[in-house]
Write an enzyme that holds these catalytic residues in place. Structure first.
Site, PDB file in Angstrom:
ATOM      1  CD1 TRP A 167     -36.268 -24.591  52.434  1.00  0.00           C
ATOM      2  CD2 TRP A 167     -38.136 -23.627  52.083  1.00  0.00           C
ATOM      3  NE1 TRP A 167     -37.366 -25.550  52.538  1.00  0.00           N
ATOM      4  CE2 TRP A 167     -38.379 -25.113  52.312  1.00  0.00           C
ATOM      5  CE3 TRP A 167     -38.979 -22.691  51.767  1.00  0.00           C
ATOM      6  CZ2 TRP A 167     -39.762 -25.213  52.156  1.00  0.00           C
ATOM      7  CZ3 TRP A 167     -40.375 -23.386  51.626  1.00  0.00           C
ATOM      8  CH2 TRP A 167     -40.665 -24.607  51.773  1.00  0.00           C
ATOM      9  CG  ASN A 168     -40.362 -20.881  56.202  1.00  0.00           C
ATOM     10  OD1 ASN A 168     -39.420 -21.521  56.572  1.00  0.00           O
ATOM     11  ND2 ASN A 168     -41.376 -20.825  57.049  1.00  0.00           N
ATOM     12  CE  LYS A 191     -27.096 -25.532  56.610  1.00  0.00           C
ATOM     13  NZ  LYS A 191     -27.739 -25.299  55.319  1.00  0.00           N
ATOM     14  N   GLY A 244     -37.221 -25.642  61.470  1.00  0.00           N
ATOM     15  CA  GLY A 244     -37.294 -26.425  60.100  1.00  0.00           C
ATOM     16  C   GLY A 244     -38.143 -27.737  60.431  1.00  0.00           C
ATOM     17  CD  GLU A 266     -40.782 -22.638  64.920  1.00  0.00           C
ATOM     18  OE1 GLU A 266     -41.485 -23.673  64.703  1.00  0.00           O
ATOM     19  OE2 GLU A 266     -40.569 -22.013  64.005  1.00  0.00           O
ATOM     20  CG  LEU A 267     -38.895 -29.388  65.249  1.00  0.00           C
ATOM     21  CD1 LEU A 267     -38.874 -30.506  65.969  1.00  0.00           C
ATOM     22  CD2 LEU A 267     -37.559 -28.932  64.375  1.00  0.00           C
ATOM     23  CB  CYS A 300     -43.706 -23.355  61.501  1.00  0.00           C
ATOM     24  SG  CYS A 300     -43.468 -22.135  62.312  1.00  0.00           S
ATOM     25  CD  GLU A 397     -44.928 -28.734  58.451  1.00  0.00           C
ATOM     26  OE1 GLU A 397     -45.113 -27.535  59.084  1.00  0.00           O
ATOM     27  OE2 GLU A 397     -43.896 -29.652  58.798  1.00  0.00           O
TER      28      GLU A 397
END
Length: 469
Positions: A167-168, A191, A244, A266-267, A300, A397
């Protein structure tokens, strides 16, 4: 009427359409509701008013989209790379032409400031151009010679892939994952996050208007526990690209294991920015403030842990306090706004809880820690002089505008503090000592180490990390 006003009008018309007609899925080139008619409502974090009713896709909708992607795959994979390149450049042209309109829509959807969203939309076009130029070589292999043999390798597109985006900065991050998949000859089921679905709908419309064949790119809105889970488990989906948090990444890995899916994650990150006493402190302060407060800290790579040499700590904190308190908070569609609201109420509640616990645990609030007056999920730029590395503001975080500060005395201590995290995505080092910069870049466990700058990402450079990142 200025271009800015004209694009605002276009965005308002687009938002009015969404409010009137809802946000539909896009499957096989057709705008469709969820098969069972289910919907959910999306709110603007700016004023908490409803933006649109959104199709709530489930397993049946994912199945339909996966089948559409599978049917479209042979022709798309067989298309010459030069033809794919030309088409992806057309999509990039269309994104660029509508970048300001996209930015306005994303402002209302995510709460992030126009000046940041406009750059993100243009970066989306850049992503498409970069990967478009690599489409002609996507299937290139190698010739490997051994005694009495000539061996040839080739590369082929894996098949339909699932893309799950956060959502960012959703528009830019969607292009970052979808463009390379298309360039390689893969078809897509996308999605987007349920909290910011609007620009995903706009993006797929732009692509199909530019000539992308039906079924190559499919969009299914929904929640992670139903649509997301169905996508990661679907046997026709051969790989998952996900941006996410690490807990969701772990679940996706488990869900995809049954069909042996490839995953590209990509966390998150709890990224250290290290400022030595010999750094240009003005430049470093500007970078630290931009690194944590741009995008309301919802990034992130946000530089959320400041490690500063003790001899300059007080002076440096005073600079940061002045800059943080000068940040203009307000309506993200106002070009003068520097920081908008957080994207969700859940996010603000979580940040307030961690800040309160950190102050109660011994941290000193330098500035912020409050909600500005008015509606919306606003939270002031916050700096906490942590004092100890075990406070939650240092460990967790937060994904918000909160900077935790620790002091160090030696290079070895700075390195130990930088690596004292289960994450390892990004970091920054500010120093005038070139040898020290190289040592720190070598030894910090982070996928990206910026030196005397922060948050500058080129599509040419690999982007990954260590540990939970």
């Amino acid at each position: 009427m200025s271009d800015l006003q004209g694009n605002l009008k276009k965005a308002e018309a687009y938002l009015a359409r969404f409010k009137r007609d809802g946000v539909l899925n896009q499957i096989g080139g057709e705008a469709v509701p969820a098969l069972d008619g289910a919907t959910f409502e999306t709110l603007s974090p700016v004023d908490l008013k409803p933006l649109a009713s959104v199709a709530r896709g489930g397993a049946a909708d994912i199945d339909r989209a996966a089948k559409a992607a599978k049917a479209a795959f042979p022709a798309w994979a067989a298309m010459p790379g030069e033809a794919r390149k030309k088409l992806l450049h057309k999509i990039a042209d269309a994104i660029e032409a509508r970048a300001e309109e996209i930015a306005f829509v994303e402002c209302m959807d995510t709460g992030q400031a126009l000046k940041f969203m406009a750059k993100a939309a243009l970066r989306g076009a850049e992503n498409f151009r970069f990967f478009a130029d690599r489409a002609p070589e996507a299937r290139d292999g190698e010739t490997l010679r051994t005694t009495g043999q000539v061996n040839m390798t080739t590369r082929v597109p894996i098949g339909p892939v699932g893309i799950i985006t956060p959502w960012n900065t959703p528009f830019m991050l969607s292009t970052w994952k979808i463009a390379p998949a298309l360039a390689a000859g893969c078809t897509v089921v996308h999605k987007p996050a349920e909290f910011s679905p609007l620009t995903a709908r706009l993006l797929v419309e732009i692509a199909e208007e530019a000539g992308l064949p039906k079924g190559v790119w499919n969009l299914v809105n929904g929640l992670g526990e139903d649509a997301g889970k169905a996508l990661t488990e679907h046997p026709d989906i051969r790989a998952i690209g996900f941006v996410g948090e690490n807990r969701t990444g772990s679940m996706i890995m488990k869900q995809g294991a049954g069909t042996l899916k490839r995953v590209h994650f990509e966390l998150g990150g709890k990224n250290p920015v290290i400022v030595f006493a010999d750094a240009d402190l003005d430049s470093a302060a500007n970078a630290v403030v931009a690194g944590i407060f741009a995008a309301t800290g919802q990034s992130c790579v946000a530089g959320s842990r400041l490690l500063v040499e003790r001899s300059v700590k007080d002076e440096f904190l005073a600079r940061l306090k002045r800059k943080a308190e000068a940040i203009r908070i307000g309506d993200p569609q106002d070009p003068a706004t520097e920081m908008g609201p957080l994207a969700t109420l859940r996010q603000r509640d979580w940040i307030e809880k961690v800040v309160a616990e950190s102050v109660a645990g011994g941290g000193t609030l330098v500035t912020g820690g409050t909600r500005p007056a008015g509606s919306g999920f606003y939270y002031a730029p916050t700096i906490i002089d942590a004092g100890a590395s075990d406070l939650p503001c240092v460990r967790e975080e937060l994904f918000g505008p909160v900077l935790s500060v620790l002091a160090f005395d030696t290079e070895a201590q700075a390195l130990a503090l930088a690596n004292d995290t289960p994450f390892g995505l990004a970091s920054g080092v500010f120093t005038s000592n070139l040898a020290r910069a190289h040592r720190m870049a070598r030894d910090i466990r982070a996928g990206v180490v910026w030196v005397n700058t922060y948050r500058v990402v080129s599509p040419l450079v690999p982007f990954g990390g260590y540990g939970l990142s």
